[in-house]
Design a protein around this motif. Structure first.
Motif, PDB file in Angstrom:
ATOM      1  N   HIS A 173       0.837  -1.209   0.000  1.00 52.35           N
ATOM      2  CA  HIS A 173       0.000   0.000   0.000  1.00 52.35           C
ATOM      3  C   HIS A 173       0.866   1.251   0.000  1.00 52.35           C
ATOM      4  O   HIS A 173       0.574   2.232  -0.701  1.00 52.35           O
ATOM      5  N   ASN A 174       1.928   1.242   0.769  1.00 50.97           N
ATOM      6  CA  ASN A 174       2.847   2.381   0.777  1.00 50.97           C
ATOM      7  C   ASN A 174       3.519   2.567  -0.574  1.00 50.97           C
ATOM      8  O   ASN A 174       3.696   3.697  -1.051  1.00 50.97           O
ATOM      9  N   LEU A 175       3.871   1.436  -1.225  1.00 49.12           N
ATOM     10  CA  LEU A 175       4.530   1.517  -2.530  1.00 49.12           C
ATOM     11  C   LEU A 175       3.596   2.096  -3.585  1.00 49.12           C
ATOM     12  O   LEU A 175       3.965   3.040  -4.302  1.00 49.12           O
ATOM     13  N   PHE A 176       2.373   1.567  -3.692  1.00 50.43           N
ATOM     14  CA  PHE A 176       1.481   1.965  -4.771  1.00 50.43           C
ATOM     15  C   PHE A 176       0.837   3.330  -4.540  1.00 50.43           C
ATOM     16  O   PHE A 176       0.688   4.110  -5.481  1.00 50.43           O
ATOM     17  N   TYR A 177       0.460   3.627  -3.298  1.00 52.01           N
ATOM     18  CA  TYR A 177      -0.306   4.845  -3.044  1.00 52.01           C
ATOM     19  C   TYR A 177       0.557   6.022  -2.586  1.00 52.01           C
ATOM     20  O   TYR A 177       0.227   7.171  -2.888  1.00 52.01           O
ATOM     21  N   ASP A 178       1.644   5.740  -1.885  1.00 53.94           N
ATOM     22  CA  ASP A 178       2.474   6.833  -1.388  1.00 53.94           C
ATOM     23  C   ASP A 178       3.667   7.135  -2.295  1.00 53.94           C
ATOM     24  O   ASP A 178       3.993   8.298  -2.533  1.00 53.94           O
ATOM     25  N   ILE A 179       4.328   6.082  -2.800  1.00 49.02           N
ATOM     26  CA  ILE A 179       5.521   6.282  -3.639  1.00 49.02           C
ATOM     27  C   ILE A 179       5.125   6.427  -5.108  1.00 49.02           C
ATOM     28  O   ILE A 179       5.486   7.405  -5.767  1.00 49.02           O
ATOM     29  N   LEU A 180       4.373   5.446  -5.629  1.00 49.95           N
ATOM     30  CA  LEU A 180       3.962   5.517  -7.041  1.00 49.95           C
ATOM     31  C   LEU A 180       2.807   6.486  -7.253  1.00 49.95           C
ATOM     32  O   LEU A 180       2.631   6.997  -8.365  1.00 49.95           O
ATOM     33  N   ASN A 181       1.998   6.709  -6.228  1.00 47.81           N
ATOM     34  CA  ASN A 181       0.849   7.620  -6.304  1.00 47.81           C
ATOM     35  C   ASN A 181      -0.048   7.255  -7.490  1.00 47.81           C
ATOM     36  O   ASN A 181      -0.280   8.043  -8.410  1.00 47.81           O
ATOM     37  N   VAL A 182      -0.554   6.024  -7.461  1.00 48.32           N
ATOM     38  CA  VAL A 182      -1.327   5.509  -8.590  1.00 48.32           C
ATOM     39  C   VAL A 182      -2.614   6.297  -8.813  1.00 48.32           C
ATOM     40  O   VAL A 182      -3.113   6.353  -9.944  1.00 48.32           O
ATOM     41  N   LEU A 198      13.102   2.844 -11.968  1.00 49.25           N
ATOM     42  CA  LEU A 198      12.902   2.619 -10.543  1.00 49.25           C
ATOM     43  C   LEU A 198      14.135   3.103  -9.787  1.00 49.25           C
ATOM     44  O   LEU A 198      15.234   2.572  -9.965  1.00 49.25           O
ATOM     45  N   ASP A 199      13.934   4.127  -8.968  1.00 51.01           N
ATOM     46  CA  ASP A 199      15.013   4.655  -8.140  1.00 51.01           C
ATOM     47  C   ASP A 199      15.073   3.819  -6.869  1.00 51.01           C
ATOM     48  O   ASP A 199      14.202   3.934  -5.996  1.00 51.01           O
ATOM     49  N   ILE A 200      16.077   2.956  -6.776  1.00 51.39           N
ATOM     50  CA  ILE A 200      16.159   1.965  -5.705  1.00 51.39           C
ATOM     51  C   ILE A 200      17.312   2.311  -4.773  1.00 51.39           C
ATOM     52  O   ILE A 200      18.422   2.597  -5.217  1.00 51.39           O
ATOM     53  N   GLU A 201      17.020   2.276  -3.484  1.00 49.74           N
ATOM     54  CA  GLU A 201      18.032   2.475  -2.454  1.00 49.74           C
ATOM     55  C   GLU A 201      18.231   1.175  -1.694  1.00 49.74           C
ATOM     56  O   GLU A 201      17.267   0.450  -1.404  1.00 49.74           O
ATOM     57  N   ASP A 202      19.487   0.860  -1.390  1.00 51.43           N
ATOM     58  CA  ASP A 202      19.789  -0.361  -0.634  1.00 51.43           C
ATOM     59  C   ASP A 202      19.104  -0.329   0.729  1.00 51.43           C
ATOM     60  O   ASP A 202      19.096   0.692   1.425  1.00 51.43           O
ATOM     61  N   ILE A 218      12.281   0.806  -3.383  1.00 51.00           N
ATOM     62  CA  ILE A 218      11.931   1.844  -4.355  1.00 51.00           C
ATOM     63  C   ILE A 218      11.530   3.109  -3.611  1.00 51.00           C
ATOM     64  O   ILE A 218      10.626   3.087  -2.776  1.00 51.00           O
ATOM     65  N   ILE A 219      12.223   4.201  -3.924  1.00 51.77           N
ATOM     66  CA  ILE A 219      11.911   5.479  -3.271  1.00 51.77           C
ATOM     67  C   ILE A 219      11.301   6.472  -4.251  1.00 51.77           C
ATOM     68  O   ILE A 219      10.738   7.481  -3.833  1.00 51.77           O
ATOM     69  N   ASN A 220      11.394   6.189  -5.547  1.00 52.17           N
ATOM     70  CA  ASN A 220      10.821   7.104  -6.545  1.00 52.17           C
ATOM     71  C   ASN A 220      10.809   6.402  -7.895  1.00 52.17           C
ATOM     72  O   ASN A 220      11.551   5.433  -8.119  1.00 52.17           O
ATOM     73  N   VAL A 221       9.967   6.871  -8.794  1.00 50.61           N
ATOM     74  CA  VAL A 221       9.932   6.356 -10.166  1.00 50.61           C
ATOM     75  C   VAL A 221       9.926   7.535 -11.129  1.00 50.61           C
ATOM     76  O   VAL A 221       9.396   8.603 -10.809  1.00 50.61           O
ATOM     77  N   VAL A 222      10.516   7.321 -12.293  1.00 50.74           N
ATOM     78  CA  VAL A 222      10.596   8.361 -13.318  1.00 50.74           C
ATOM     79  C   VAL A 222      10.104   7.772 -14.636  1.00 50.74           C
ATOM     80  O   VAL A 222      10.690   6.804 -15.123  1.00 50.74           O
ATOM     81  N   PRO A 223       9.031   8.301 -15.229  1.00 48.70           N
ATOM     82  CA  PRO A 223       8.593   7.812 -16.539  1.00 48.70           C
ATOM     83  C   PRO A 223       9.665   8.072 -17.601  1.00 48.70           C
ATOM     84  O   PRO A 223      10.277   9.142 -17.633  1.00 48.70           O
ATOM     85  N   MET A 224       9.889   7.095 -18.458  1.00 53.72           N
ATOM     86  CA  MET A 224      10.896   7.186 -19.518  1.00 53.72           C
ATOM     87  C   MET A 224      10.206   7.296 -20.872  1.00 53.72           C
ATOM     88  O   MET A 224       9.123   6.742 -21.079  1.00 53.72           O
ATOM     89  N   SER A 225      10.833   7.990 -21.789  1.00 52.90           N
ATOM     90  CA  SER A 225      10.282   8.144 -23.133  1.00 52.90           C
ATOM     91  C   SER A 225      10.365   6.832 -23.892  1.00 52.90           C
ATOM     92  O   SER A 225      11.431   6.201 -23.955  1.00 52.90           O
ATOM     93  N   GLU A 253      19.980  -2.148 -16.009  1.00 53.20           N
ATOM     94  CA  GLU A 253      19.686  -3.560 -15.797  1.00 53.20           C
ATOM     95  C   GLU A 253      18.168  -3.767 -15.769  1.00 53.20           C
ATOM     96  O   GLU A 253      17.401  -2.820 -15.621  1.00 53.20           O
ATOM     97  N   ASN A 254      17.774  -5.034 -15.895  1.00 57.43           N
ATOM     98  CA  ASN A 254      16.334  -5.306 -15.995  1.00 57.43           C
ATOM     99  C   ASN A 254      15.575  -4.932 -14.727  1.00 57.43           C
ATOM    100  O   ASN A 254      14.393  -4.607 -14.795  1.00 57.43           O
ATOM    101  N   PHE A 255      16.230  -4.944 -13.555  1.00 57.53           N
ATOM    102  CA  PHE A 255      15.532  -4.596 -12.318  1.00 57.53           C
ATOM    103  C   PHE A 255      15.420  -3.083 -12.130  1.00 57.53           C
ATOM    104  O   PHE A 255      14.698  -2.629 -11.243  1.00 57.53           O
TER     105      PHE A 255
END
Length: 257
Positions: free
Chosen positions: A87-96, A117-121, A125-132, A176-178
């Motif tokens: 729920h935190n991923l989809f609604y708070d981070i991705l803001n679907v 996918l902006d991933i921190e160890d 996932i802490i943020n996402v950026v749409p790509m062209s 990479e694919n991830f």
């Protein structure tokens, strides 16, 4: 000649992104990228049509209808901790609630949609950026040891500088694919490794309609001067009286106008 032209038209109509097999991965990837760029240019023109644009809007509307509880996505998990994380991923981070509509519309329009996918160890996932979709290339078959391996490369179709720093050709443009979430509409294997747009079946009809509209416009422009040409029958008037008769007609038209 007629049979050969018919074959070319038939082949180009149903070829999709497939341009023949190539033993060199780089050449095959380049052909795929060139082909989908041509298709995307057609999709951009089609999106300017009000009917097609409304159809894409309807696809996005129907895919983002909220349930009875007002949720865009229903998350079901036996573990409450997992459900809270999702729920935190989809609604708070991705803001679907805000982002899902344009994401789905672009996926239907191009057949593909990419999210960086902006991933921190140790965080995730802490943020996402749409790509062209124009600039992203999916590479497959580059690793002989792992035939299922794939990666993504950003090419400078519209820009000469990567959004993530460095010039085109810099290793930082390879992902990479991830790191990339690739959403694709897999309805036709001829478009692999990419998806097929929802508006692809209407592309040929749209081009025909555009040609018909252009032909009609050219016809009206060419016929426009003829509407301003007046043919006056001088009958059996003597040649020396024609000028006077014409002047009388001109004066009569001027008085009426």
């Amino acid at each position: 000649y007629g049979d050969w032209s018919s074959y070319v038209c038939f082949r180009s109509r149903f070829a999709g992104l497939h341009r023949g097999q190539s033993g060199h991965v780089a050449n095959q990837t380049y052909n795929f990228h060139q082909s989908k760029t041509e298709l995307f240019s057609d999709y951009e023109a089609m999106d300017l049509d009000p009917i097609i644009a409304s159809a894409l809007d309807i696809y996005a509307d129907e895919c983002t209808v909220k349930d009875a509880e007002g949720d865009t996505l229903t998350i079901s998990a036996p573990n409450d901790e997992v459900r809270k994380v999702l729920h935190n991923l989809f609604y708070d981070i991705l803001n679907v609630d805000y982002n899902l509509w344009p994401w789905i519309r672009n996926a239907c329009k191009y057949g593909d949609f990419y999210l960086y996918l902006d991933i921190e160890d140790e965080i995730g996932i802490i943020n996402v950026v749409p790509m062209s979709s124009y600039e992203m290339v999916r590479e497959e078959g580059y690793d002989e040891q792992n035939p299922y391996a794939y990666r993504f490369v950003m090419q400078g179709t519209h820009t000469t500088t990567s959004h993530f720093g460095g010039s085109i050709g810099n290793p930082r443009n390879q992902f990479e694919n991830f790191q990339i979430a690739h959403f694709r509409l897999l309805s036709d294997t001829n478009f692999l490794p990419y998806g097929k747009a929802m508006i692809e079946p209407a592309r040929k009809i749209f081009k025909q309609l555009t040609l018909m509209e252009d032909a009609m416009l050219i016809h009206r422009i060419m016929r426009a001067p003829e509407r301003r040409v007046f043919k006056i029958d001088v009958g059996n008037l003597p040649p020396q009286e024609v000028d006077g008769y014409m002047q009388q007609i001109i004066n009569k038209i001027d008085r009426k106008s």
